[in-house]
Write an enzyme that holds these catalytic residues in place. Structure first.
Site, PDB file in Angstrom:
ATOM      1  N   ASP A   1       0.765  -1.266  -0.156  1.00  0.00           N
ATOM      2  CA  ASP A   1       0.086  -0.186   0.052  1.00  0.00           C
ATOM      3  C   ASP A   1       0.854   1.235   0.022  1.00  0.00           C
ATOM      4  O   ASP A   1       0.632   2.119  -0.689  1.00  0.00           O
ATOM      5  CB  ASP A   1      -0.877   0.013   1.271  1.00  0.00           C
ATOM      6  CG  ASP A   1      -0.420  -0.410   2.525  1.00  0.00           C
ATOM      7  OD1 ASP A   1       0.823  -0.708   2.524  1.00  0.00           O
ATOM      8  OD2 ASP A   1      -1.116  -0.129   3.617  1.00  0.00           O
TER       9      ASP A   1
ATOM     10  N   ASP B   1       1.331  -6.980 -10.633  1.00  0.00           N
ATOM     11  CA  ASP B   1       0.334  -6.835 -11.742  1.00  0.00           C
ATOM     12  C   ASP B   1      -0.082  -5.313 -11.456  1.00  0.00           C
ATOM     13  O   ASP B   1      -0.271  -4.399 -12.397  1.00  0.00           O
ATOM     14  CB  ASP B   1      -0.917  -7.701 -11.654  1.00  0.00           C
ATOM     15  CG  ASP B   1      -1.988  -7.243 -12.548  1.00  0.00           C
ATOM     16  OD1 ASP B   1      -1.569  -6.995 -13.660  1.00  0.00           O
ATOM     17  OD2 ASP B   1      -3.074  -7.343 -12.250  1.00  0.00           O
TER      18      ASP B   1
HETATM   19  C1  IPM Z   1      -1.228  -8.439 -17.375  1.00  0.00           C
HETATM   20  C2  IPM Z   1      -2.492  -8.601 -17.354  1.00  0.00           C
HETATM   21  C3  IPM Z   1      -2.773 -10.091 -17.124  1.00  0.00           C
HETATM   22  C4  IPM Z   1      -2.365 -10.399 -15.653  1.00  0.00           C
HETATM   23  C5  IPM Z   1      -4.421 -10.511 -17.210  1.00  0.00           C
HETATM   24  C6  IPM Z   1      -4.741 -10.086 -18.531  1.00  0.00           C
HETATM   25  C7  IPM Z   1      -4.324 -11.957 -17.120  1.00  0.00           C
HETATM   26  O1  IPM Z   1      -3.294  -7.930 -16.474  1.00  0.00           O
HETATM   27  O2  IPM Z   1      -0.303  -9.210 -17.965  1.00  0.00           O
HETATM   28  O3  IPM Z   1      -0.742  -7.510 -16.470  1.00  0.00           O
HETATM   29  O4  IPM Z   1      -3.279 -10.241 -14.779  1.00  0.00           O
HETATM   30  O5  IPM Z   1      -1.341 -10.886 -15.410  1.00  0.00           O
HETATM   31 MG    MG Z   2      -2.088  -6.190 -15.496  1.00  0.00          MG
END
Ligand code: IPM
Ligand code: MG
Length: 364
Positions: free
Chosen positions: A226, A250
């Protein structure tokens, strides 16, 4: 004898075909100069594969990828497939490629380019000089941990479950990638976790800390996720390399990408064990709204090809050459719509590619 590389092309959906074409032309143009040759083979992935075979990642595609030296991927997804059940959606292809090729290390650079500084939504003095590499773990954590599923108990109540889990070897191998990357950069590594709440993060922090002794030139720090999100917006220049798990990576890599304001410029690499093929792809998506209109920015795809040369094929000189050409192209004032600025000349995807080829053939 020139070195020959087998490259699998996965154009996928939306603007994929248009941008990958530019990257292929670039690779072909630089090949003789570096005594390389490329053998390209295209395969189906994402929505295009669903339409043709019913599967987002047909087994033939995975086999072709496994037999190649590297994989250049464009993007998958589009409105057409948005209503399919999740296991049949185009995005599943990405998860299948990651698992099937053992791509545990995802490198996502976010560099603010001086030519595009005004594209950022943050103040110039905050983002100027930002150069961050997010190293995201990609085959573990909550994306793949078991148990997972939607389960029904004896009262008929459903419960959705995912499990965030990391083993010691999984943490160690991604940490080593990050330490090694930091050594080649500014030597500053920030490991991001949620160790104040999660046991999985406590183990993560312990293992990353233990490895520090092997990398005396890297300055390690830890940050809760965070706070890391706040710090990325408050003072992003404090970061050099960030290493983190799958879900946190992500989220933070999207935040870091947005600092640059030019997501159409950002490449990424997904790597497995040494001497196994990696996947190289733009950070941006398939942009179905502009597909087929010659509006897409091909440069993230081109820079992904440069990352492929650098990290996948160990051809750093060729990678440098492409990256230099892209910088010169921006200096020349040519821009696609997404990075258009006052005083620049707006061109389409193909014209951008043609201008780049011209620079490459001029010898820079
Ligand atoms: C990424 C995308 C993917 C993930 C999805 C589309 C599965 O957001 O490559 O960051 O969550 O890894
Ligand atoms: Mg992503």
């Amino acid at each position: 004898m020139s070195k020959n590389y087998k490259i699998t092309l996965l154009p996928g959906d939306g603007i994929g075909g248009e941008i990958i074409q530019v990257a292929v032309a670039v690779l072909e143009a630089i090949a003789p100069k570096f005594d390389l040759s490329f053998q390209f083979e295209a395969a189906l992935v994402g929505g295009a594969a669903i339409d043709a075979t019913g599967q987002p990642l047909p087994s033939e595609t995975l086999t072709v990828c496994q037999q190649s030296d590297a994989i250049l991927l464009a993007a998958v997804g589009g409105h057409k497939w948005d209503t399919l059940p999740s296991e049949l959606r185009p995005e599943q292809a990405l998860l299948g490629l990651r698992a099937g090729l053992g791509l545990f290390a995802n490198l996502r650079p976010a560099k603010v380019l001086p030519q595009l500084i005004d594209a950022s939504s943050l103040k110039k003095e905050i983002v100027e000089g930002v150069d961050i590499l997010v190293v995201r773990e990609l085959t573990g954590g909550i994306y793949f941990g078991k148990p997972k599923g939607i389960f029904t108990d004896e009262h008929g109540m459903r419960r959705g479950v995912n499990t965030m889990a990391y083993t010691e070897p999984e943490i160690d191998r991604i940490a080593k990638v990050a330490y090694t990357a930091a050594m080649k950069r500014q030597g500053i590594l920030c490991s991001v976790d949620k160790a104040n709440v999660l046991e999985v993060s406590q183990l993560w922090r312990e293992r990353v800390t233990n490895l520090a002794a092997d990398y005396p030139n890297v300055k390690l720090s830890h940050m809760y996720v965070d706070n890391a999100a706040m710090q990325l917006l408050r003072y992003p220049k404090q970061f050099d390399v960030i290493v983190t798990g799958n879900l946190f990576g992500d989220i933070l890599s999207d935040a870091a990408a947005m600092l640059t304001g030019s997501i159409g410029m950002l490449p990424s690499a997904s790597l497995g064990e040494p001497n196994t093929p990696g996947v190289f792809e733009p950070v941006h998506g398939s942009a179905p709204d502009i597909a087929g209109k010659d509006l897409a920015n091909p440069l993230a795809q081109v820079l992904s090809a440069a990352m492929m040369l650098r990290y996948g094929l160990n051809e750093a000189a060729a990678a440098d050459y492409i990256e230099t050409a892209v910088m010169q192209l921006l200096d020349s004032g040519k821009r696609t719509g997404d990075i258009m600025a006052v005083g620049c000349q707006q061109v389409g995807c193909q014209a951008m590619g043609a201008a780049l080829l011209e620079l490459l053939s001029s010898g820079l």
